[in-house]
Design a protein around this motif. Structure first.
Motif, PDB file in Angstrom:
ATOM      1  N   TYR A  65     -40.145 -39.943 -48.298  1.00  0.00           N
ATOM      2  CA  TYR A  65     -39.572 -40.557 -47.076  1.00  0.00           C
ATOM      3  C   TYR A  65     -38.869 -39.285 -46.243  1.00  0.00           C
ATOM      4  O   TYR A  65     -38.148 -38.664 -46.889  1.00  0.00           O
ATOM      5  CB  TYR A  65     -38.728 -41.582 -47.341  1.00  0.00           C
ATOM      6  N   PRO A  66     -39.246 -39.071 -45.009  1.00  0.00           N
ATOM      7  CA  PRO A  66     -39.762 -40.007 -44.018  1.00  0.00           C
ATOM      8  C   PRO A  66     -41.254 -39.791 -43.835  1.00  0.00           C
ATOM      9  O   PRO A  66     -41.648 -40.124 -42.862  1.00  0.00           O
ATOM     10  CB  PRO A  66     -39.008 -39.908 -42.753  1.00  0.00           C
ATOM     11  N   LYS A 122     -45.508 -39.475 -45.187  1.00  0.00           N
ATOM     12  CA  LYS A 122     -46.295 -39.947 -46.061  1.00  0.00           C
ATOM     13  C   LYS A 122     -47.805 -39.298 -45.874  1.00  0.00           C
ATOM     14  O   LYS A 122     -48.084 -39.169 -44.574  1.00  0.00           O
ATOM     15  CB  LYS A 122     -46.508 -41.592 -45.990  1.00  0.00           C
ATOM     16  N   THR A 169     -45.722 -40.820 -40.487  1.00  0.00           N
ATOM     17  CA  THR A 169     -44.095 -41.120 -40.689  1.00  0.00           C
ATOM     18  C   THR A 169     -43.927 -42.472 -40.681  1.00  0.00           C
ATOM     19  O   THR A 169     -44.494 -43.252 -39.972  1.00  0.00           O
ATOM     20  CB  THR A 169     -43.582 -40.425 -39.475  1.00  0.00           C
ATOM     21  N   TYR A 170     -43.011 -42.925 -41.325  1.00  0.00           N
ATOM     22  CA  TYR A 170     -42.737 -44.285 -41.248  1.00  0.00           C
ATOM     23  C   TYR A 170     -42.120 -44.555 -40.140  1.00  0.00           C
ATOM     24  O   TYR A 170     -41.148 -43.810 -39.351  1.00  0.00           O
ATOM     25  CB  TYR A 170     -41.580 -44.560 -42.407  1.00  0.00           C
TER      26      TYR A 170
END
Length: 338
Positions: free
Chosen positions: A14-15, A17, A51-52
Motif C-alpha cells: 500500500y498504496p 498494487k 493505486t488504491y
C-alpha cells in the motif's frame, strides 16, 4: 518487479498494487525492423501499476523498481490516467510511503512523489506506456523515471511520459500548484567507481553514465508573480507528451518518426524542427523529433503538444503500431485497446 523469459516476481505494498496478466509470446516471425524472425524470440510480460482509490493522495511517496531480463519484452501500463489529488494543508492525513534504498533523494512529505527505476538487461525491451498524469487543482506532484541500459547496443526502451492540463470538465485547466517530471537514461559502465567521482559530477549515477536528462517544471506558485497565468500562456494546449524510442528492437519505430518528420520539414513555410499534423483527426497537434546517439544507444526523442487527450493518444498509438510484431498480439492488445 522482475520480468524474465521464464519467471516473474512482483512485490508491492500500500498504496501501490501491481498486477500482471498473462501475455502470449509471438507465434510468427516478423521482418518489421529488417531482422526477420529476431523479434519473435522476445518473451512478453505485462505489468499494470495501480493505486488504491484511483489516484495518488497528497503526501504519498511511490517507488517502483523494475528489472527486465534478457530476451524479455516488458510493457508497463496503467488502467486509466494517474490522478494526483489536491494538496492538503497542515492537519490532514499522514502520508503513505515506502522507502527505497536505491534512492538517496530527500523528499518533502508535504508533496507527492512517484519514482521508477528500470534496469534493462542485454537483449531486453522495456515499454513504459502509461495513461497521462492528471493533476487536480492545488496538487503538488514530483515524478522521476530513471532507466539504465546494461548494453546500449542491445538493450531497448520505449518510454512515454505525458500529462494533461487537469480536470477540464470541472474548469480546472493548468490549476495545479506544481508539476515536476524528470526522465534520466544512463548506460551501465562497470569500470566506474562512484566513490572516486567528485560529488559535483553530474554525468554519472550508480555506476552508469547519463546520456539523457529531460525535465519539465510547471509551477503555478511562481507563475503568480507573472503578468499572465500558466493557462493563458499555454493557450489551446492541454496535453504535453515526451516519447523516447531507443535501441535495436524498436529501430523501425524510430525510423518511422524520422521519415514522418522529414516529410513535414520539406514542405514550404515549415520551421526546421517542428511538424504540424494536417490530418482532420490530428488537427492542432504539434510535434518535434530529436536524435539520440550516445555510446551506442541510438533512437529518437519526440515531443508532442495537443489540445485533446484522445487525439494525442490515438496519434501516439498509430505510430507505435509496429510494437505489435515485437511484443506479440496479446500484449499489444492490452495497450492498444485500453
Amino acid at each position: 518487479m522482475t520480468a524474465g523469459r521464464l519467471h516473474q516476481m512482483i512485490e508491492s505494498a500500500y498504496p501501490l498494487k501491481i498486477i500482471s496478466p498473462q501475455a502470449v509470446p509471438n507465434t510468427r516471425s516478423s521482418d518489421t525492423d529488417g531482422r526477420k524472425g529476431d523479434n519473435a524470440r522476445l518473451y512478453p510480460a505485462v505489468g499494470y501499476i495501480l493505486t488504491y482509490g484511483g489516484g495518488i493522495v497528497h503526501g504519498d511517496q511511490i517507488h517502483v523498481n523494475v528489472q527486465v531480463g534478457c530476451r524479455c519484452a516488458l510493457l508497463m501500463l496503467t488502467q486509466g490516467s494517474t490522478k494526483v489529488f489536491r494538496h492538503r494543508r497542515a492537519g490532514g492525513r499522514q502520508p503513505s510511503f515506502l522507502k527505497n534504498e536505491k534512492l538517496d533523494a530527500i523528499h518533502d512529505i508535504n508533496q507527492t512523489y512517484q519514482t521508477m527505476l528500470i534496469d534493462i538487461e542485454p537483449g531486453a525491451l522495456a515499454c513504459l506506456l502509461p495513461d497521462p498524469v492528471t493533476c487536480f487543482e492545488g496538487a503538488m506532484y514530483n515524478q522521476r523515471q530513471a532507466v539504465r541500459l546494461h548494453d546500449p547496443w542491445s538493450s531497448s526502451l520505449v518510454l512515454l511520459d505525458w500529462m494533461t492540463s487537469g480536470r477540464m470538465s470541472r474548469g480546472e485547466r493548468w490549476a495545479f500548484d506544481k508539476y515536476f517530471s524528470v526522465n534520466i537514461v544512463s548506460v551501465l559502465d562497470k569500470s566506474v567507481d562512484d566513490s572516486k567521482l567528485p560529488k559535483s559530477h553530474d554525468t554519472w549515477i550508480n555506476g552508469s553514465r547519463i546520456i539523457i536528462r529531460d525535465a519539465l517544471l510547471l509551477n503555478n506558485k511562481e507563475d503568480n508573480q507573472r503578468s499572465s497565468s500558466l493557462a493563458q500562456r499555454l493557450e489551446s494546449v492541454d496535453v504535453f507528451a515526451y516519447l523516447l524510442v531507443i535501441g535495436p528492437a524498436v529501430v523501425s519505430i524510430a525510423d518511422l518518426f524520422r521519415k514522418l518528420h522529414l516529410d513535414q520539414r520539406i514542405k514550404p513555410f515549415r520551421p526546421n524542427n517542428v511538424s504540424y499534423v494536417e490530418d482532420d483527426e490530428d488537427v492542432g497537434i504539434v510535434w518535434s523529433v530529436s536524435e539520440v546517439d550516445e555510446i551506442g544507444a541510438r533512437g529518437v526523442a519526440v515531443r508532442i503538444a495537443g489540445p485533446d487527450t484522445e487525439n494525442v493518444k490515438s496519434w501516439i498509438k498509430r505510430r507505435l503500431a509496429s510494437l505489435q510484431y515485437i511484443v506479440g498480439d496479446s500484449a499489444w492488445s492490452m495497450y492498444y485497446n485500453a
